[in-house]
Structures are given as C-alpha cells and as structure tokens.
Design a protein around this motif. Structure first.
Motif, mmCIF file in Angstrom:
data_model
loop_
_atom_site.group_PDB
_atom_site.id
_atom_site.type_symbol
_atom_site.label_atom_id
_atom_site.label_comp_id
_atom_site.label_asym_id
_atom_site.label_seq_id
_atom_site.Cartn_x
_atom_site.Cartn_y
_atom_site.Cartn_z
ATOM 1 N N ALA A 1072 0.893 -1.086 0.083
ATOM 2 C CA ALA A 1072 -0.067 0.001 0.076
ATOM 3 C C ALA A 1072 0.899 1.114 0.083
ATOM 4 C CB ALA A 1072 -0.995 -0.120 1.188
ATOM 5 N N VAL A 1073 1.931 1.392 0.590
ATOM 6 C CA VAL A 1073 2.826 2.361 0.904
ATOM 7 C C VAL A 1073 3.485 2.594 -0.612
ATOM 8 C CG1 VAL A 1073 5.031 3.339 1.540
ATOM 9 C CG2 VAL A 1073 3.300 2.204 3.303
ATOM 10 N N LEU A 1074 3.768 1.425 -1.224
ATOM 11 C CA LEU A 1074 4.440 1.403 -2.506
ATOM 12 C C LEU A 1074 3.343 1.981 -3.648
ATOM 13 C CD1 LEU A 1074 6.929 0.641 -4.056
ATOM 14 C CD2 LEU A 1074 6.080 -1.385 -4.516
ATOM 15 N N GLU A 1075 2.135 1.750 -3.479
ATOM 16 C CA GLU A 1075 1.243 2.311 -4.430
ATOM 17 C C GLU A 1075 0.917 3.811 -4.218
ATOM 18 O OE1 GLU A 1075 -2.240 0.168 -3.985
ATOM 19 O OE2 GLU A 1075 -1.562 -1.813 -4.809
ATOM 20 N N GLU A 1076 1.074 4.372 -2.773
ATOM 21 C CA GLU A 1076 0.971 5.592 -2.506
ATOM 22 C C GLU A 1076 1.993 6.760 -3.241
ATOM 23 O OE1 GLU A 1076 0.794 6.042 1.709
ATOM 24 O OE2 GLU A 1076 -1.116 5.129 1.974
ATOM 25 N N CYS A 1077 3.366 5.842 -3.196
ATOM 26 C CA CYS A 1077 4.539 6.553 -3.703
ATOM 27 C C CYS A 1077 4.305 6.795 -5.294
ATOM 28 C CB CYS A 1077 5.692 5.648 -3.505
ATOM 29 S SG CYS A 1077 5.991 5.912 -1.597
ATOM 30 N N GLY A 1078 3.328 6.022 -6.012
ATOM 31 C CA GLY A 1078 3.260 5.898 -7.182
ATOM 32 C C GLY A 1078 4.315 5.054 -8.195
ATOM 33 N N VAL A 1079 4.783 4.152 -7.538
ATOM 34 C CA VAL A 1079 5.736 3.311 -8.030
ATOM 35 C C VAL A 1079 4.967 2.111 -8.396
ATOM 36 C CG1 VAL A 1079 7.911 2.255 -7.863
ATOM 37 C CG2 VAL A 1079 7.476 4.682 -6.461
ATOM 38 N N GLN A 1080 5.322 1.701 -9.653
ATOM 39 C CA GLN A 1080 4.874 0.579 -10.404
ATOM 40 C C GLN A 1080 6.237 -0.539 -10.499
ATOM 41 O OE1 GLN A 1080 1.628 -0.278 -10.839
ATOM 42 N NE2 GLN A 1080 1.054 1.805 -10.159
ATOM 43 N N LEU A 1081 6.155 -1.644 -9.763
ATOM 44 C CA LEU A 1081 7.091 -2.529 -9.930
ATOM 45 C C LEU A 1081 6.650 -4.003 -10.318
ATOM 46 C CD1 LEU A 1081 9.033 -1.973 -6.394
ATOM 47 C CD2 LEU A 1081 9.599 -0.921 -8.757
ATOM 48 N N ASP A 1082 7.544 -4.613 -11.194
ATOM 49 C CA ASP A 1082 7.187 -6.020 -11.399
ATOM 50 C C ASP A 1082 8.185 -6.704 -10.551
ATOM 51 O OD1 ASP A 1082 6.515 -8.381 -12.413
ATOM 52 O OD2 ASP A 1082 7.614 -7.958 -14.540
ATOM 53 N N PHE A 1083 7.681 -7.462 -9.571
ATOM 54 C CA PHE A 1083 8.356 -8.210 -8.511
ATOM 55 C C PHE A 1083 9.022 -9.224 -9.034
ATOM 56 C CE2 PHE A 1083 5.935 -5.530 -5.698
ATOM 57 C CZ PHE A 1083 6.694 -4.878 -4.956
ATOM 58 N N SER A 1084 10.198 -9.808 -8.648
ATOM 59 C CA SER A 1084 10.821 -10.923 -9.197
ATOM 60 C C SER A 1084 10.147 -11.929 -8.414
ATOM 61 C CB SER A 1084 12.282 -10.726 -8.734
ATOM 62 O OG SER A 1084 12.441 -10.824 -7.533
ATOM 63 N N PRO A 1085 10.475 -13.323 -9.066
ATOM 64 C CA PRO A 1085 9.800 -14.530 -8.332
ATOM 65 C C PRO A 1085 10.343 -14.631 -6.865
ATOM 66 C CG PRO A 1085 10.513 -15.028 -10.561
ATOM 67 C CD PRO A 1085 11.188 -13.721 -10.196
ATOM 68 N N HIS A 1086 11.564 -14.178 -6.543
ATOM 69 C CA HIS A 1086 12.057 -14.385 -5.183
ATOM 70 C C HIS A 1086 11.320 -13.502 -4.238
ATOM 71 C CE1 HIS A 1086 14.824 -13.196 -1.833
ATOM 72 N NE2 HIS A 1086 14.833 -14.384 -1.648
ATOM 73 N N SER A 1087 10.900 -12.281 -4.802
ATOM 74 C CA SER A 1087 10.235 -11.361 -3.913
ATOM 75 C C SER A 1087 8.842 -11.698 -3.602
ATOM 76 C CB SER A 1087 10.161 -9.855 -4.488
ATOM 77 O OG SER A 1087 11.493 -9.459 -4.625
ATOM 78 N N LYS A 1088 8.268 -12.205 -4.805
ATOM 79 C CA LYS A 1088 6.874 -12.778 -4.581
ATOM 80 C C LYS A 1088 6.697 -13.705 -3.642
ATOM 81 C CE LYS A 1088 5.366 -11.634 -9.379
ATOM 82 N NZ LYS A 1088 4.978 -11.907 -10.495
ATOM 83 N N LEU A 1089 7.537 -14.859 -3.695
ATOM 84 C CA LEU A 1089 7.922 -16.126 -2.638
ATOM 85 C C LEU A 1089 8.015 -15.367 -1.237
ATOM 86 C CD1 LEU A 1089 7.687 -18.981 -2.121
ATOM 87 C CD2 LEU A 1089 10.407 -18.875 -2.496
ATOM 88 N N VAL A 1090 8.802 -14.326 -0.849
ATOM 89 C CA VAL A 1090 9.050 -13.754 0.242
ATOM 90 C C VAL A 1090 7.651 -13.211 0.768
ATOM 91 C CG1 VAL A 1090 10.043 -11.991 1.419
ATOM 92 C CG2 VAL A 1090 11.305 -13.115 -0.064
#
Length: 1121
Positions: A1072-1090
């Motif tokens: 939610a904080v990342l969306e408030e900053c207006g940053v769009q990210l394509d998370f890596s598989p490792h990040s999604k797993l975390v």
C-alpha cells in the motif's frame, strides 16, 4: 643541578631500591583494579604473594620466576607465612577465617597438598600468623584475641605421620585483638591492643611483659643475640609503647629499660635511593615525632625495623640510636629477609628495598651504571666515602671513572662536589689498601701530618738486620718537618738545586737494602715530599685546564676601568709560561667576582620588582623592568664579541649600552648611559655622545628591518647555541637568572615590531640557552611559536648539543633500535627536554619505525612534540599507535584529552583523510557525489577516523567535520555525522547513491522511523537506480578500482526497500505504501515468494495469538466460577 647537602656523620646507611617488581605484578595480572596483591611473605627461596581472588603466588627469588599458584575458594588471602626452617611448607589465612598449611613437595616433584586445615577462627578476622622455629606448628591470632596452634602432618616427621590429623589447640585468649605474634626457643610472644604476653608453650606458663597497659596497635618481637660476645645469650624482647618508646625486656618478660626515640626522630629523613627519581635531602630540622609503632621486626645485623603508613624506621637497640628513617608513601605491610625489605603498598604496588651502608650502595650503583645516583650519594655521604674502610669497595679509580661518566654540560655542580670528595681522600689512597694489607701482617704504621707513612716493625716479624735497616731509614717527625721547610725554601730559590738534591736522594736510595715483602718501598723524606709537591702542581695544572675549557681566558682578563680605578697591574716577570697564565687568571678573579656581584644586585633588584602584583598585571611595566636588567646580563654573560665590545665602549662614554639597545630596541637609553659613564667625564661630552647615539640608533633601526631579520630567518646569520655558561655562576644566582631569563623569553619582549618577535626569540634563545628553564621553553615553543620553525629548530639544536656527550648517543649510533629504546626506558624518570634530543636522533636514523615506538614515552612526550620532529604521515602512525595502546573503553576519552587546543580535531581529521586513503576519483563522481559502494574501501587510519568523528563537539565543528568527510569521500563518517546532526534526508540520499541496503540497519546505519521517510527513501532509490546501474556497467567493463563490493550488502532499490518494509509492518501495508508513492514494480519470483511466506507467517501468528487469548479467557472464567 643544585648543590647536594651533606648528611650528618651519625648516618651511615641508606635504604635503596635496585629492582622494579612492576613487570612481575603485570605478568601475574596483579596490577589491575579488579585483582591486586593483599599480603606477602619472604624467605630465602620464595616471595609469596596473596591476592584478593584467593590465589597464593609463589615466586622463586632467583630470577623472579613464578613456580606455583595455590588457589583458595574460601575468600581472599589476608596473611601468609613461610616456614623458617623448611621452605617446603607455607601457611595462608583467608578472609573467612580459614588457615591452611601447604606442603609444596618440590623435592619429590609432587603436587602441593593441604597437610592441615583449621576453621577454629571462622567468623573472625585473622590478624597474625607465626611459625614455630623448630617444628611444623603454626600459631594463629584473630581479632577476638584468640590464639590457636595448628600442627601440620608430614612424611618428613616419620612413617605414618602424613596420615595423622592433629587436633587444633587453643593456646590462650587475650583481652583484645592480637596485633603481632612471635616465637623463639619455645616461647610465644603475643602482642594485643592493651599489653604483651609471654607464653611458655611447653610448660603452659604465661607472663605479662611490664605492668603498664596501652591502648592501640603496638607490635613486639624477639631480638636474637647471636653476634660476637653475645653468642649463646637468650634473646631479648622489644615491645612498642606510646610516644615513640620501646621497652627492652629479658627472655623472662622483665622490663630492663625503655628506649626513647621521640627526640632522636627530630632529624630530617634520609632519602630513599631509587632509580625512579633523584635523592633529595632537606637539612632543615624537624620537630620531635610521637609515633605508634604497629609492628616490630628483627632486621639484618642487630637492627630493629618498624613502620607507619608513611615512613620506615630502623633502630640500633644496642646503643639506643636511630640508624635511619625514610619517608615511603602508602605503606601497608613489610616482609623482611636479612637486610632486604619487601614493601606492600595500599594500591597493591610492590617495592624491593635493601638496607646497605653508603659505600656498599655506591658500589652497587656503579655496577648498574647509575652514575647520577652514585655521584649524588658520594656527595651526600662524604664522611663515609672518604674513609679508608670504603676503599675496599670503592677504590679511587672507580670514583675517577664515575666522574668521567658525568656530563660537564648538565652536571657541572655535581662534578665540582665530586671533585671535593675525591680531594678529601688520603694521599695515594689507590694503593693504600694493598699497602695496609701487606703491612698488617708484619708491622704497624701511622701517617704523619705531611702524608708520610711511618712504619713500626713488630718484634719477631723480621730479622734484626731488616729491622735496623728500616729504623735507619725512618727519621723523627720533627726532623722531617724541618727538612720539609728546608726543601720549600730551596724550591723557591732555585729549581736546579731541587733536581740535584732529588738525584742525590735517588742515588742514596739505591744503596739501601730492604728484605721485607712489602708492596711498596719506603722513600726518603725529600722524595716523599717532592711527590706531594708534584701532586699539588698537577692539581693546579688540571684546574687551569678546566678554566680554559670553560672558555674563561678571553673573558676573565682584568677590565681597563678597574685598572684605572686603582688596582695595581702585575709587573712583568721572567717566570715560565704556565706561571704567567696562572698569575693572570688569579689577577682576574677579583674582576669576575665584581661582575658577579653586579649581576647579582641587578638580578635581585629585578626580582624584587617583579614580585609586585601591580607590576605583574601590567605587561608594559614588566617588560621595562626586564629591559633594565638585560644590559647587565649581556655585558657579563653575553657572547664574547658583545661582552668585549660592551667593555670597550664603557670606557668611551657608555656606547656599550647603546649597542645593546640597538639589538633590543629599548626605550631607556639615556638613564643607562648616565649610569655607565665614567664619573670624571664632562657633561658636554656626555650630551654630545647622546646625540651621536640617537643618530646611530635611528640608522640601525632602519637597517635592522631590511638586513638583520632576513638573515636570521634564512639562517645565514644564526649565532651558535650556548649550552654552557661562559663563567661559573653560583647556584642561587643561577636560579634567579633562570627565572628572569625564562620570563623574558615568555613575554617575547625583544622587538617592538610584532613581525620581528620570532627572530628576537631565536636570538635570545641561542645566546642564553644555558640560563633558560628547558621545560618552560619547550612548552612555550609548542604553544606560542608553533608556526615559527626557526624557534623550534633552535630549541632542538640546543638540546641536541646539550646531550651530545652522553652515553646514550653512542648506543643510538650503533643502529640497534630495540636496544636504544630499552636504554631509554632505563633512564626513568624521564625529562622531556633531555629525552626529546635522543628521540630526534632515533627518528633521523630509523624513520617511521622509531616514531611508532614513541607512544611508550607518553605522557612525558606529547603528540605536539612528535608533530614538530616527524613528517605528517609518520606522525599519524605515532598517533594511531598511541590511541590503540589504550584500553578500548578508554580510547575515546584518551583521544579527547590529547586535543589541546580543540582545533587539533579538525587538523588531525584532515591529516588522516589525506594519508593512506583511497583516491578521490574512486570515492567521488566528477560532480562530487558518492560512487556506488565506495564506502567499502579500506582507510589506512580508519580506527583513528572513527574515534575522531565520535568525539564530543559543538554544532559548527560537527558540520565542518561532515563537510570534510564528504569532500574526501569518507562516507561512513559522513553518515554518522548526518545521523548526529539529524540530517536524515542527506543521509538517505547518500545511502541510495552508495547502493548498500545494510546502511539502513542499526546500530551503524540510519533506519527510517516514519512513513514519510520510507516514502522518501523509495522515491530516492528509484531516482538513483539508473545512476547506480551505469556505475555497475562501468565496473564490469574494466574499471581500474576495486573496493571489495562483492562483500558489501544488497543494493538499494524500490523492491529491496519494499521487502524490508514488509518484514517490519507486513506485506499488505508495504504494498500500500508503494502504491501511495506511485511506483509500479514488477516483482521478481524471489520477492513474490517472500511476500507469500510473510502472509502465511502473519496468518499463523494471528491464529496463535487468537488461540492464546481464548485459553486465557477460559482460564479466567474458570477461576471466577
């Protein structure tokens, strides 16, 4: 060095410290605040040390090697005692009341065993331990007055004795605390707070010693009588009494006499002879002392020892006199063996002292090459050193060698006193010991007033012919005195007749026959008297040579004004050249005395004026007083060319004063000219010469600033440094001159122009260094003239010249750095002005290796001293070693104490950032921003830098340090200072550019503390991510620098920051904080797993918490029901 006072003739012994036990305590870890020595005992073989942790260290005295450690878990060791007749046994008492007897079993190489243990005194403080002198019994006394006997079983007593457990016996219980115990020949001596008791342990009988009681801790001891005619006599008892009194009692307890030492202790204390400092003897009489002697010990050869917490007293009971008393600080306990004393101080420090006669002490000092101490002791105990008895241990050649080891520049007064001591020795005393030893077996002799040995043969020692031959050669004393006068008259008349008589005497001597096996042949009176005359002539010749070496010939000639005032000139004679020189020197002595008297009066007048507080508060007036005193100093003790010019100008109307004023630009020329003009000169001539002097002064003032100062600053016109006085100056006058000359230097009143101040200081320092207080001048150079290298270089040159003739210079020139440092450590106590030149020589020879070792001489040598002699890179090595030599917890405070003034912090920081540091291009981008992972570079002085930036400082200083760290690329220091200054935005920006996510973690990092800081950090990471990627590409393509980035943490990116935030507040809130900053990210598989794992973990934690709450609720309701 001031003159050393002479002690009275009734003092013949000293206490001396030759060994330092500090390394022993350091090796045993007994020099720390947590663990220290609490008690001690000594025997022929052992030095036993009890500790506060319950350990008993047994040190072998031969080589001071530790052999055993006996541990006790029953408390700290309070008392220890060595068995006097078997050193395989030792007894120890602990703070809980336990007494243990140990058998060391060294002969059988077994393990030490507790052969006897006693808890008889549990709960009481044990105050005394004492061994039986014949059996394995230990007597114990405690604070309650109880005395018990503990017997040790041992296989040495016979078969099966080691398995026998002897019961603990209570000997007696006295009325108060036991102060001291003693045992001798079957009788036990108990000293309590009120009286002394004597116990016959075999017959179980008890006596009181004396009838009068006392109140306090007073000791008592047995005094064996096993010397000379007293062999076989029963021992005596000595019991301390109030008011510096001691009872002498028989072996049956009957008081025989009372020794009064109160008035005898009114003498000043003798100094402790130690390598740590110079001996000081104050001849002032002290008032009588009323001392309570807490313990008495038998010492050495029929002496009695006692002490207080501040002094040691040694008495000779057979004549009721004080052998010596010496002040020693913080005494806690003393153990003795023969004439050796082992002192335990309240701080846990140990000292090893020896009671020696003065001549034996000098002999040991000479063997250890402690020249200054040996010379001072010879001067102090002249009455002992000059006796014939002392020649057995100190021959005259050793005294001559001692004199040659003293420096003629720094110890001139001491050499003069030592010469007086040598002069007091008997004539030809170097051979007297051998003569007397050879004579003593055959005949007796006496020494006549004229110095001739008169030999008196004993009957039956030789044949009658030999006896008659000796008698015919020995004249009566009256005839020899008459012949002595006759020879003197002949010497005054003609020298040729003297030589002819000497030849005749030698011929007559050849006709004599001697058959005694003597080490010398007696000579006729004339030859003996001629030898006396030759020795006197040699002494006069040596004295003349000493005067010439002091460069007094050119300055001791009789001045013209004194000759005109009525002193007769010496008529021309046809004497030899040596006699002319002697006569001229003797004629100049009144002139020298007049000069010294004039200098003394001027100095006393200036000193009396400087005592005025109003004058001291007015620098201008103080400067005027010193400038009035200066011309007299310049004329009498100035350089030869200046003093001779002043003497010549004084006959021409006082121009000598004008030349001195031209040198120092004084403003009181008219009064000084009038005071130095001859009384018979007309007033008009004086006025005319005043006008001429004013014109000359104006011309010189114009030329000085253009010609004189550049020459001094360039060094071309520098004067030679004078480290020795050109004339002998009395000690009291020298002290006054030192005070005024040093004050004159510190005020820097040499020039009126501020820009010429340093050159004037250099000139005065080089001319009168022999008068200056070297320590004060050293501090002045460091504080006031740090930016003027010519002043510091002149001081360094003077100290180098002063110490040029010392033995230490030879050791340094050999090139062995370790040996040189060891020799310097043996010179303690150090003096900075005398230690600095040796360090200069070491640095010139060994460079940085020598500077790194200078930290061991702190605090005598300060960092400011090293900074003046060493290069900046070498100084940093010294400073880093100095700081790292401290305990880690104290390094920061220690470094803070070195910052005098505070501005040194910034200087040292910039110095450490510019030496052994990464290149700027490796840590900074062309626009001055941090390079990626450049904080991983190693800095040569990183430990010192981390301490410098953590020092307490004000806001402006920290801001300046932060700017300095940023400009040099020291990012770890910059981040720390940003954290201290609350510059969190700059810190986050720097972390994002460095690209190391571990810098956001505490304790060394800067961690975000609010949602706004997290949002700012995510935006900055997205902004700098492109720059970081470009730098990474540059590194892959062959960058020339390597900073170990592979070992650094992960990079700073929006994805890594989101993962870090998710671990703190949860994955959903982080996204939610990342969306408030207006940053769009394509998370890596490792990040999604975390993220998935964090969600599962969060659900399980919630379920577990819910289950625990339900169980708690059911439990509470069940309890309520």
């Amino acid at each position: 060095m001031p003159l050393i006072p002479v002690v009275p003739e009734n003092h013949s012994h000293v206490l001396a410290e030759f060994d330092c036990l500090d390394p022993l305590l350091s090796a045993l870890r007994l020099d720390s605040g947590r663990l220290k020595c609490t008690c001690l005992a000594v025997s022929r073989k052992w030095l036993a040390l009890g500790t506060s942790a319950g350990g008993l260290h047994l040190i072998q005295r031969d080589g001071w090697k530790q052999r055993l450690i006996l541990t006790h878990k029953e408390g700290s060791i309070t008392h220890v005692a060595c068995c006097p007749h078997d050193e395989d046994f030792i007894a120890a008492a602990t703070s809980q009341g336990l007494v243990v007897v140990w058998e060391l079993q060294l002969e059988r190489r077994g393990r030490p065993e507790r052969v006897s243990v006693s808890w008889e005194h549990r709960g009481q403080a044990i105050t005394a331990l004492c061994w039986d002198t014949g059996t394995f019994r230990v007597f114990v006394g405690d604070s309650g007055g109880k005395v018990s006997c503990l017997r040790a079983g041992s296989s040495k007593l016979g078969k099966g004795s080691a398995f026998v457990i002897f019961p603990i016996q209570t000997v007696t219980t006295v009325d108060s605390k036991v102060v001291q115990l003693g045992y001798q020949d079957g009788r036990l001596l108990v000293s309590s707070l009120s009286r002394c008791y004597l116990c016959d342990t075999d017959r179980e009988k008890f006596w009181r010693v004396g009838n009068k009681e006392r109140d306090g801790e007073y000791g008592a001891c047995f005094f064996p009588q096993n010397k000379g005619l007293l062999v076989g006599q029963p021992p005596l008892l000595f019991c301390a009494r109030p008011g510096s009194r001691i009872w002498e009692a028989s072996f049956n307890g009957e008081v025989l006499s009372t020794h009064q030492f109160k008035q005898l202790l009114a003498c000043p204390p003798l100094p402790l002879i130690t390598y740590r400092n110079e001996p000081h003897y104050n001849v002032e009489q002290k008032s009588s002392q009323s001392v309570a002697f807490p313990k008495l010990l038998y010492l050495g050869d029929q002496n009695l020892l006692t002490w207080t917490d501040s002094a040691i007293y040694i008495f000779t009971p057979h004549n009721g006199q004080v052998l010596l008393w010496t002040e020693v600080k913080d005494l806690f306990d003393i153990a003795v063996y023969r004439n050796e004393l082992f002192c335990l101080h309240g701080s846990g420090h140990l000292s090893h002292l020896s009671l020696l006669s003065a001549e034996r002490c000098v002999e040991r000092l000479l063997r250890r090459e402690l020249w200054l101490l040996a010379a001072a002791l010879c001067c102090m105990f002249q009455h002992t050193i000059t006796t014939s008895k002392a020649r057995k241990s100190i021959p005259i050649d050793r005294l001559e060698h001692l004199r040659s080891q003293l420096s003629s520049t720094t110890h001139l007064d001491l050499i003069g006193q030592l010469d007086e001591v040598i002069a007091k020795l008997e004539p030809l005393d170097s051979a007297s010991s051998s003569r007397r030893s050879s004579i003593s077996s055959h005949e007796s002799f006496n020494v006549l007033d004229c110095g001739i040995y008169r030999v008196i043969s004993r009957r039956g020692s030789q044949s009658d012919d030999d006896t008659s031959s000796i008698i015919t050669q020995s004249l009566s004393e009256e005839e020899r005195l008459k012949e002595f006068g006759f020879v003197q008259e002949e010497d005054q008349v003609d020298h040729d007749s003297q030589s002819s008589e000497r030849t005749e005497a030698e011929r007559s001597e050849q006709g004599l026959q001697f058959h005694l096996p003597l080490s010398f042949r007696p000579k006729p009176p004339r030859i003996a008297l001629q030898a006396v005359k030759d020795s006197v002539s040699s002494f006069v010749k040596k004295t003349t040579e000493k005067i010439n070496t002091l460069q007094m010939n050119s300055e001791l000639w009789q001045r013209p004004e004194f000759r005109e005032s009525g002193q007769p000139e010496m008529p021309a004679t046809t004497a030899p050249f040596s006699e002319e020189v002697e006569s001229e020197v003797y004629n100049d002595i009144p002139t020298t005395e007049a000069d010294m008297q004039e200098l003394r009066s001027a100095t006393e007048r200036a000193l009396s004026q400087t005592q005025d507080p109003l004058l001291l508060l007015d620098p201008v007036c103080l400067e005027e007083v010193l400038l009035e005193w200066l011309p007299v100093l310049e004329r009498i003790l100035g350089p030869a060319e200046l003093s001779s010019a002043a003497a010549a100008d004084s006959n021409l109307g006082g121009r000598g004063e004008e030349s001195m004023e031209r040198d120092y630009l004084t403003s009181h020329s008219e009064q000084q000219e009038e005071s130095f003009c001859p009384s018979g000169e007309p007033a008009e001539g004086v006025a005319q010469k005043k006008e001429e002097s004013c014109e000359l002064r104006e011309k010189d003032n114009q030329s000085d600033s253009t010609e004189k100062e550049p020459e001094l600053s360039n060094g071309s016109a520098a004067e030679p440094v004078r480290v020795v006085s050109p004339k002998p100056v009395p000690a009291d006058l020298l002290a006054d001159l030192t005070q005024l000359a040093t004050l004159y230097t510190e005020l820097s009143c040499f020039r009126n122009q501020p820009n010429e101040k340093a050159s004037g200081c250099t000139t005065f320092l080089r001319r009168y260094f022999f008068l200056l207080d070297q320590e004060r001048i050293r501090r002045m150079c460091l504080l006031c003239y740090q930016e003027q290298p010519q002043v510091q270089s002149s001081f360094t040159e003077a100290t180098l010249e002063l110490t040029q003739s010392t033995k230490m210079v030879e050791i340094i020139e050999r090139g062995d750095l370790l040996r040189s440092l060891r020799s310097l450590r043996e010179l303690q106590p150090w003096s900075a002005p005398l230690l600095l030149p040796h360090l200069h020589r070491l640095y010139e020879k060994h460079g940085e290796a020598a500077v790194r070792s200078f930290s061991q001489f702190h605090p005598t040598i300060t960092p400011a001293d090293v900074m003046t002699m060493a290069q900046q890179s070498h100084f940093l090595a010294y400073l880093d070693n100095l700081v790292q030599s401290q305990v880690e917890d104290h390094r920061l405070s220690f470094l803070q104490s070195l910052l005098e003034p505070e501005s040194l912090r910034q200087d040292w920081l910039e110095l450490a950032l510019t030496h052994d540091a990464p290149q700027h291009c490796d840590t900074l981008t062309p626009d001055g921003q941090p390079r990626w992972h450049s904080h991983c570079f190693s800095w040569g002085y990183g430990r010192l830098l981390s301490l410098l930036i953590r020092l307490p400082a004000d806001l402006s200083s920290k801001q300046k340090m932060a700017e300095t760290c940023h400009s040099h690329g020291y990012w770890m220091g910059y981040l720390y200072l940003c954290h201290e200054l609350q510059c969190r935005i700059e810190a986050f920006s720097t972390i994002c550019q460095l690209g190391d996510v571990t810098l956001l973690e505490e304790p060394d990092g800067v961690e975000p503390k609010s949602w706004d800081e997290w949002k700012l950090l995510i935006k900055l990471s997205q902004q700098y991510s492109s720059v970081v990627e470009s730098e990474q590409v540059t590194e892959v393509n062959g960058s020339s620098w390597s900073n170990g980035s592979a070992d650094c943490g992960g990079k700073v990116s929006p994805e890594s920051l989101t993962l870090m935030l998710a671990r703190t507040v949860g994955p959903d809130r982080a996204l939610a904080v990342l969306e408030e900053c207006g940053v769009q990210l394509d998370f890596s598989p490792h990040s999604k797993l975390v993220f998935d794992l964090l969600r599962v973990t969060e659900k399980r934690q919630r379920a577990m918490i819910q289950t625990m709450l339900e169980r708690c609720d059911r439990f509470l309701w069940s309890q309520h029901a």
